[in-house]
Design an enzyme around this catalytic site. Structure first.
Site, PDB file in Angstrom:
ATOM      1  N   ASP A   1      -0.901  34.265 -17.475  1.00  0.00           N
ATOM      2  CA  ASP A   1      -0.288  34.025 -16.174  1.00  0.00           C
ATOM      3  C   ASP A   1      -1.126  33.024 -15.397  1.00  0.00           C
ATOM      4  OD1 ASP A   1       1.897  35.708 -16.571  1.00  0.00           O
ATOM      5  OD2 ASP A   1       0.703  37.462 -16.078  1.00  0.00           O
TER       6      ASP A   1
ATOM      7  N   LYS B   1       1.209  36.539 -23.950  1.00  0.00           N
ATOM      8  CA  LYS B   1       2.199  37.157 -23.071  1.00  0.00           C
ATOM      9  C   LYS B   1       2.450  36.244 -21.883  1.00  0.00           C
ATOM     10  CE  LYS B   1       1.492  40.236 -19.826  1.00  0.00           C
ATOM     11  NZ  LYS B   1       2.374  39.870 -18.675  1.00  0.00           N
TER      12      LYS B   1
ATOM     13  N   ASP C   1       7.450  38.652 -20.986  1.00  0.00           N
ATOM     14  CA  ASP C   1       7.398  39.860 -20.155  1.00  0.00           C
ATOM     15  C   ASP C   1       8.146  39.626 -18.838  1.00  0.00           C
ATOM     16  OD1 ASP C   1       6.715  42.334 -19.169  1.00  0.00           O
ATOM     17  OD2 ASP C   1       4.699  41.732 -18.545  1.00  0.00           O
ATOM     18  N   LEU C   2       9.477  39.672 -18.915  1.00  0.00           N
ATOM     19  CA  LEU C   2      10.302  39.403 -17.732  1.00  0.00           C
ATOM     20  C   LEU C   2      10.761  40.672 -17.028  1.00  0.00           C
ATOM     21  CD1 LEU C   2      12.464  36.411 -19.008  1.00  0.00           C
ATOM     22  CD2 LEU C   2      10.281  36.393 -17.785  1.00  0.00           C
ATOM     23  N   LYS C   3      10.591  41.829 -17.670  1.00  0.00           N
ATOM     24  CA  LYS C   3      10.964  43.108 -17.059  1.00  0.00           C
ATOM     25  C   LYS C   3      12.378  43.070 -16.487  1.00  0.00           C
ATOM     26  CE  LYS C   3       6.188  44.389 -15.888  1.00  0.00           C
ATOM     27  NZ  LYS C   3       5.479  43.155 -16.259  1.00  0.00           N
TER      28      LYS C   3
ATOM     29  N   ASP D   1      18.819  45.013 -14.204  1.00  0.00           N
ATOM     30  CA  ASP D   1      20.035  44.689 -13.455  1.00  0.00           C
ATOM     31  C   ASP D   1      21.175  45.467 -14.098  1.00  0.00           C
ATOM     32  OD1 ASP D   1      22.006  43.259 -11.830  1.00  0.00           O
ATOM     33  OD2 ASP D   1      20.464  41.716 -11.595  1.00  0.00           O
TER      34      ASP D   1
ATOM     35  N   ASN E   1      25.701  44.113 -17.979  1.00  0.00           N
ATOM     36  CA  ASN E   1      26.261  42.818 -18.357  1.00  0.00           C
ATOM     37  C   ASN E   1      25.318  41.673 -17.996  1.00  0.00           C
ATOM     38  OD1 ASN E   1      28.659  41.148 -19.256  1.00  0.00           O
ATOM     39  ND2 ASN E   1      28.386  40.383 -17.175  1.00  0.00           N
ATOM     40  N   THR E   2      24.699  41.770 -16.827  1.00  0.00           N
ATOM     41  CA  THR E   2      23.783  40.722 -16.389  1.00  0.00           C
ATOM     42  C   THR E   2      22.548  40.661 -17.280  1.00  0.00           C
ATOM     43  OG1 THR E   2      24.527  40.880 -14.099  1.00  0.00           O
ATOM     44  CG2 THR E   2      22.349  39.921 -14.468  1.00  0.00           C
TER      45      THR E   2
ATOM     46  N   THR F   1       1.250  49.982 -14.462  1.00  0.00           N
ATOM     47  CA  THR F   1      -0.117  50.497 -14.427  1.00  0.00           C
ATOM     48  C   THR F   1      -0.750  50.339 -13.045  1.00  0.00           C
ATOM     49  OG1 THR F   1      -0.894  48.381 -15.311  1.00  0.00           O
ATOM     50  CG2 THR F   1      -0.568  50.190 -16.873  1.00  0.00           C
TER      51      THR F   1
ATOM     52  N   ARG G   1      -9.099  47.351 -19.619  1.00  0.00           N
ATOM     53  CA  ARG G   1     -10.375  46.858 -19.109  1.00  0.00           C
ATOM     54  C   ARG G   1     -11.499  47.355 -20.013  1.00  0.00           C
ATOM     55  NH1 ARG G   1      -7.188  44.391 -16.669  1.00  0.00           N
ATOM     56  NH2 ARG G   1      -6.991  44.044 -14.423  1.00  0.00           N
TER      57      ARG G   1
ATOM     58  N   GLN H   1      -5.436  47.622 -10.925  1.00  0.00           N
ATOM     59  CA  GLN H   1      -4.923  48.570 -11.908  1.00  0.00           C
ATOM     60  C   GLN H   1      -5.485  49.962 -11.625  1.00  0.00           C
ATOM     61  OE1 GLN H   1      -2.670  47.583 -13.888  1.00  0.00           O
ATOM     62  NE2 GLN H   1      -2.906  45.379 -13.837  1.00  0.00           N
TER      63      GLN H   1
ATOM     64  N   GLY I   1      -5.465  40.558 -19.733  1.00  0.00           N
ATOM     65  CA  GLY I   1      -5.333  39.383 -18.888  1.00  0.00           C
ATOM     66  C   GLY I   1      -6.648  38.935 -18.308  1.00  0.00           C
ATOM     67  N   ARG I   2      -6.932  39.409 -17.093  1.00  0.00           N
ATOM     68  CA  ARG I   2      -8.092  38.925 -16.348  1.00  0.00           C
ATOM     69  C   ARG I   2      -9.442  39.086 -17.050  1.00  0.00           C
ATOM     70  NH1 ARG I   2      -5.937  41.541 -10.797  1.00  0.00           N
ATOM     71  NH2 ARG I   2      -4.751  42.722 -12.349  1.00  0.00           N
TER      72      ARG I   2
END
Length: 224
Positions: free
Chosen positions: A10, A32, A59-61, A64, A67-68, A115, A175, A184, A204-205
């Protein structure tokens, strides 16, 4: 999967994202790309990162009406992601339609409880039970919906793995013992998550913000 570590890439600038991915590429199993990256760079950015040759976890989570979500899934099939996330709280019909619309080689996994949330957050949003109860309910629903697995914290992965032994389960928010947890609230180490049944470890971080990201990735790889 030889290396279960996926770097959460990200990063706002595409050149910086590519440089980071290239530097840690030999020490991770995939990349990711989350909402921040996708909103900043769109499908073209995903294509550029995919050129590096590592599996892409999109990772769009998605959350909706069925159908969407199905239409969105069809739209991203051209990106050939290895993994895509939807929210389990979207319900069974939404998850079933998401899986039906996904590409043949794409694993669809359901996010159970972020998380960054804890017991107080559940209470404030009107959800009963403990985080463990909530995750287990949603994991069962995701399995019944035909999904490939779920996303949960390392604190629930052992119980989820016992309940859904052959599921493909993702653990984020990891971590090292020596690192700060940041925002987190429910974290474990990568080794703990892997030992308890995680298929993919999202980091990530601890890597992306390290002074030497490649060295940080090697350090995590060495613990597994």
């Amino acid at each position: 999967m030889t290396n279960p570590v996926f770097l959460a890439l990200d990063v706002p600038q595409i050149d910086a994202a590519k440089a980071l991915a290239q530097s840690v590429g030999p020490h991770v199993g995939g990349l990711k790309l989350g909402l921040e990256f996708f909103c900043a760079h769109g499908p073209q950015g995903v294509h550029q990162i995919a050129e590096l040759g590592l599996p892409i976890f999109l990772d769009l989570k998605l959350h909706d009406i069925p159908n969407t979500v199905a239409s969105a899934m069809q739209s991203i099939n051209v990106l050939k992601p290895a993994i895509v996330t939807v929210h389990a709280s979207g319900g069974r019909a939404m998850m079933e339609d998401a899986k039906a619309a996904a590409g043949e080689q794409c694993r669809v996994v359901a996010v159970t409880m972020l998380t960054s949330l804890d017991q107080n957050d559940l209470i404030n949003t009107g959800i009963g039970g403990t985080p463990h109860d909530h995750v287990m309910r949603l994991a069962e629903l995701a399995e019944k919906s035909g999904l490939d697995g779920i996303v949960c914290s390392g604190q629930e992965i052992s119980a989820v793995h016992k309940q859904w032994k052959h599921g493909f389960h993702v653990v984020p928010g990891l971590r090292l013992a020596s690192h700060a947890t940041g925002d987190q609230k429910r974290t474990v180490t990568p080794r703990e998550a892997r030992d308890n049944g995680a298929s993919v470890l999202v980091v990530g971080r601890p890597i992306s913000r390290a002074e030497d990201p490649a060295a940080a990735a090697r350090e995590i790889e060495a613990t597994l």
